[in-house]
Write an enzyme that holds these catalytic residues in place. Structure first.
Site, PDB file in Angstrom:
ATOM      1  N   CYS A 252      74.464  -3.502  75.523  1.00  0.00           N
ATOM      2  CA  CYS A 252      74.905  -3.809  76.892  1.00  0.00           C
ATOM      3  C   CYS A 252      74.020  -4.833  77.593  1.00  0.00           C
ATOM      4  CB  CYS A 252      74.960  -2.535  77.721  1.00  0.00           C
ATOM      5  SG  CYS A 252      76.299  -1.456  77.227  1.00  0.00           S
ATOM      6  N   ASN A 386      79.551  -8.374  73.299  1.00  0.00           N
ATOM      7  CA  ASN A 386      79.097  -7.086  72.765  1.00  0.00           C
ATOM      8  C   ASN A 386      80.273  -6.137  72.656  1.00  0.00           C
ATOM      9  OD1 ASN A 386      77.518  -4.786  72.084  1.00  0.00           O
ATOM     10  ND2 ASN A 386      77.422  -4.216  74.233  1.00  0.00           N
ATOM     11  N   GLU A 387      80.359  -5.227  73.573  1.00  0.00           N
ATOM     12  CA  GLU A 387      81.354  -4.149  73.470  1.00  0.00           C
ATOM     13  C   GLU A 387      82.456  -4.446  74.483  1.00  0.00           C
ATOM     14  OE1 GLU A 387      80.049  -0.170  74.862  1.00  0.00           O
ATOM     15  OE2 GLU A 387      79.862   0.204  72.713  1.00  0.00           O
TER      16      GLU A 387
END
Ligand code: AHR
Length: 677
Positions: A252, A386-387
Site C-alpha cells: 500500500c 499495487n492492489e
C-alpha cells in the site's frame, strides 16, 4: 449391448479401485504414484521470493540499520524523537541539503554547569552491544569563521542504577563554518537495549554556536559492511532464504493516501542526506495500533533495494504507482490522476528502467554509477500498480502497457487482480489483464485455514495460455488469533504444493508481510519478527525456506488414485507435490499432512532412468509442538523446528521402486530428497 455391459463393469471396478486408492490400501497404507518418466513444467528461478514493505517498521527502525530517529529534523514536529536541553534552536533555509531544509543550532547554555544538547530515543530505544562498533556521523559547522567548537557524543543507559550512564563517549572538533561531514566510531562497554544517543555542545565558547544536520548512527557491522547499510542479521535471514525474486517497496505504501504521499522512487536515490522525508501510511492506518513517529526517510531507497536484490541473488521487482491513490482510503475518484494526465508517471517508469539498466552515459544510468554501481542491475520485471481495482485501474494501466511495450519489450509487466482472492473485483480484472496482455497478474490472499484447505487445486484449471500468476501477497491468517501459528504455516505449505504442481502457470510467489518489529507492528502474521537486539524466524519462514532450498527444476506428476494430492474431499487433508532437480539429479517430494491423524504413506515410483538407482534419502521434517500455539506480542519463541534425518534407499527393479515413508505424523510437513545414481 454385451460389450457395453462389459465396459461398464470394468469402469465400476476401476472406480472401486480408485476409491480404495484415494483413501488407503487394506493395510491402511496410502499409496502415491510418482511418474519419473514425465518431467513436466519448468520451475521458474523466480518461483519463491520475498515481498518487502516498510510496514511494521520493516525499513526505518528495521532492516535499514540507521539508529537515529528523525536524523534530519524533518518530521512535521521537528524535534520528534529528540529531547533538547539548553540552547537548542531549529532553523531552516541555509542548511546543506535543499530537500531537507531544517537543522539545529546548539548555543551555550549560559552557565558552566549547564548543558546544551540533544538526546535521541532511537527506534524503541537506541540499542547497542558491548564491544561492537558504531559509526556516528553528522554534518556540522560553527556559526562564524575562524572559530572552532567541540561536540561530545555519548551512548548512554539512562535507566542504569550504576555509577555512570555513559557506555561510550567521543569528542568531535568542529573546525569550520562551512558545512562538513564529521565521523567518530564508538565502542560501548555495555550491552543496552533501551539506550539513548546524546550529543552535547562541549566546552562552549560563549561566542560560538554549532549547527548540526543529518545526525546519524549505524553499526559498523552492517550487511556486507556498507555504510548507509542494512542490519546484518536481518539481511542474512533474507539471503538464507535463497529468494528468486525481491519485490519492493510494498504494498500500500506505493499508493499513498493522497497523491502527494505516494512512493516516488526518484526521491529515494542520490545522496542519502538529500532524500526528502515521506509519510508512512502505516503510521495511522489502524488507529488501535497508532505510531505517530512512523515516517519514511528513504535511506533505504531504490538503489539499496536493487543492490540488496543482487546480493541475495534475487531478481529485483519494483512496483510503481499507476496514478491511483489507495482505493481503500480514498473513494473520491478525483483523488487519482486523470487517465489522460499520466505522462510523468509513465516517464517515471521509463526512467526507472534507465536507472536500473541504462548505460552510464544516460542520465539515470549515470546516477546509478555515481552511487557506486556502474554495471546494470539487469531489471526484468516491473509491477504497475499495487492492489488496485476497477475500470479506474484498467484505464490507467493501459497507457503504461502501450508505452512500455513500445520502448521496453524486454521488461515483463505485472498487473493486479485486486485485493481479493476471488469475487467481483477479481473476476473483472483477470479478463482485463488478459486483454491488456500483461505478462503476470499479481494475486493477493490473506485468508483463513478453511480457505487454504480448499485451495489445493486453485491453479489446476487456469488458462495455460494467459498471463502467468504472481502470488504476490499471501499468508494464512489463523482463526484462533491473527498471530503466527505453526498450524497456519502448515496450511501455507499445503497451498504451495499446488503452486509447485502448477509451475507452468505460477511463476512467482511471495509470502507477506516480511518483517515486523515486536514493539512496532501494525499487521500480523509476518514472516520474521525482530526487536533491536535479535530476531525470530517463524514457522512460515521455515516453510518458505524448505520450498526455496528444495525448489527443483521440473514438476513431476504425483497422484493419489489418479488425482492430484491436493487435500481433496477423500484425501483427508493430505497435500503433496514432486519435482525433479536437474542440478543435482534428484527427486524432491513434499508432503503436508494437515490432518489430526498420522498417515502411513508409500510412494510407487515408475519411469526411473535406465540403470538408475536411488541413494540414501534426506528427510527434512517441520514439526510443531503445539499446532495452535502462537508467537505473540513480544514473545519471540516459536514452537516448531526443522529436523534432518535419512531414510534407506529403496531397491530399483525394472525402472520402478517402492518407497515406504512409514508413518507421517499428524500436522507435519516433510521434504524428501532422493538422489539418483
Ligand atoms: O501486506 C500488507 C498489505 O496488504 C499490503 O501493503 C497491501 O498490498 C495489502 O493490502
Amino acid at each position: 449391448m454385451k460389450i457395453n455391459r462389459l465396459l461398464s463393469s470394468f469402469l465400476c471396478a476401476g472406480a472401486v479401485l480408485a476409491a480404495t486408492a484415494a483413501g488407503a490400501t487394506d493395510s491402511g497404507v496410502t499409496v502415491l504414484d510418482l511418474n519419473a518418466a514425465k518431467p513436466g513444467a519448468e520451475i521458474q528461478p523466480t518461483m519463491y521470493g520475498l515481498f518487502f514493505e516498510d510496514i511494521n517498521y520493516g525499513a526505518d527502525g528495521g532492516l535499514y540499520a540507521e539508529m537515529v530517529k528523525n536524523r534530519s529534523f524533518e518530521f512535521p514536529q521537528n524535534l520528534m524523537g529528540w529531547y533538547s536541553f539548553g540552547g537548542v534552536e531549529v532553523r531552516e533555509g541555509d542548511g546543506p541539503f535543499e530537500r531537507n531544509p531544517h537543522y539545529v543550532r546548539l548555543s551555550a547554555a549560559g552557565h558552566d554547569h549547564k548543558h546544551t544538547g540533544l538526546e535521541n530515543e532511537g527506534f524503541f530505544g537506541v540499542s547497542f552491544k558491548e564491544g561492537e562498533q558504531y559509526r556516528f556521523s553528522v554534518w556540522a559547522r560553527t556559526d562564524r569563521p575562524g572559530a572552532s567548537a567541540k561536540i561530545r557524543i555519548e551512548l548512554v543507559d539512562p535507566a542504569t542504577g550504576g555509577e555512570s550512564q555513559v557506555c561510550a563517549k567521543k569528542h568531535i572538533e568542529i573546525t569550520s563554518d562551512k558545512w562538513t561531514k564529521y565521523t567518530a566510531v564508538l565502542k560501548p562497554t555495555a550491552t543496552v537495549s533501551k539506550g539513548k544517543l546524546r550529543v552535547f555542545l562541549a566546552k562552549p565558547d560563549d561566542q560560538c554556536a554549532v549547527d548540526l544536520e543529518h545526525v546519524s548512527l549505524f553499526p559498523v557491522n552492517t550487511w556486507k559492511g556498507h555504510e548507509n547499510g542494512l542490519r546484518a542479521d536481518l539481511a542474512q535471514a533474507l539471503y538464507d532464504l535463497k529468494p528468486g525474486v525481491f519485490r519492493f517497496p510494498g504494498g500500500c505504501i506505493v499508493e499513498g493516501t493522497e497523491l502527494g504521499d505516494r512512493y516516488q522512487w526518484k526521491n529515494t536515490v542520490g545522496p542519502v542526506e538529500n532524500r526528502p522525508l515521506n509519510m508512512n501510511r502505516w503510521h495511522y492506518t489502524f488507529p488501535k495500533r497508532f505510531f505517530p513517529d512512523y515516517y519514511q526517510t528513504y535511506g533505504l531507497g531504490f538503489y539499496e533495494y536493487f543492490l540488496l536484490s543482487e546480493e541475495i541473488g534475487a531478481e529485483p521487482l519494483p512496483v510503481i504507482n499507476v496514478g491511483l491513490v489507495c482505493q481503500y482510503q480514498n473513494d473520491d475518484l478525483h483523488a487519482h490522476v486523470p487517465s489522460d494526465s499520466l505522462d510523468c508517471y509513465i516517464q517515471d517508469a521509463l526512467d526507472l528502467i534507465e536507472f536500473a539498466n541504462g548505460d552510464t552515459t544516460t542520465t539515470w544510468g549515470a546516477l546509478r554509477a555515481e552511487m557506486g554501481h556502474p554495471a546494470p542491475f539487469n531489471l526484468k520485471f516491473l509491477g504497475v500498480g499495487n492492489e488496485q481495482w476497477g475500470p479506474e485501474y484498467v484505464e490507467r494501466l493501459a497507457p503504461f502497457v502501450k508505452t512500455l511495450r513500445a520502448k521496453h519489450p524486454e521488461i515483463k509487466i505485472i498487473g493486479s487482480s485486486g485485493p481479493d482472492s476471488e469475487g467481483d473485483k477479481f473476476d473483472y480484472l483477470w479478463p482485463e489483464m488478459k486483454r491488456l496482455g500483461v505478462d503476470l497478474v499479481d494475486e493477493h490472499f490473506y485468508r483463513k485455514e478453511d480457505w487454504f484447505s480448499k485451495c489445493g487445486t486453485r491453479y489446476d484449471n487456469y488458462d495455460r495460455k494467459g498471463p502467468k500468476v504472481f502470488a504476490g501477497e499471501y499468508a494464512c491468517h489463523g482463526r484462533k488469533k491473527k498471530y503466527n501459528h505453526f498450524n497456519t504455516a502448515l496450511w501455507e505449505a499445503a497451498l504451495m504444493t499446488g503452486l509447485e504442481r502448477n509451475a507452468d502457470v505460477v511463476h512467482m510467489a511471495t509470502y507477506a508481510p516480511l518483517f515486523a518489529h515486536t514493539e512496532g507492528w501494525q499487521w500480523r502474521p509476518d514472516m520474521i519478527w525482530f526487536d533491536n537486539m535479535g530476531m525470530t524466524k517463524t514457522s512460515s519462514y521455515n516453510v518458505q525456506q524448505l520450498y526455496s532450498l528444495n525448489k527443483g527444476t521440473n514438476v513431476l506428476p504425483l497422484t493419489l488414485g489418479g488425482k492430484p494430492v491436493a487435500g481433496l474431499d477423500d484425501q483427508n487433508g493430505l497435500f503433496a507435490s514432486a519435482v525433479l532437480d536437474k542440478n543435482d539429479n534428484s527427486y524432491i517430494i513434499k508432503i503436508v499432512n494437515t490432518a489430526e491423524t498420522p498417515r502411513d504413506i508409500r510412494i510407487d515410483i515408475k519411469g526411473l532412468p535406465k540403470k538408475a538407482s536411488i541413494g540414501s534419502i534426506k528427510v527434512l521434517s517441520l514439526d510443531g509442538t503445539d499446532a495452535l500455539d502462537a508467537l505473540e506480542g513480544t514473545n519471540m519463541q516459536i514452537h516448531s523446528k526443522v529436523t534432518e534425518s535419512t531414510l534407506s534407499a529403496p531397491a530399483v527393479e525394472k525402472r520402478t521402486a517402492t518407497l515406504s515413508l512409514g508413518e507421517i505424523p499428524a500436522k507435519t510437513f516433510r521434504v524428501y530428497r532422493l538422489p539418483l545414481r
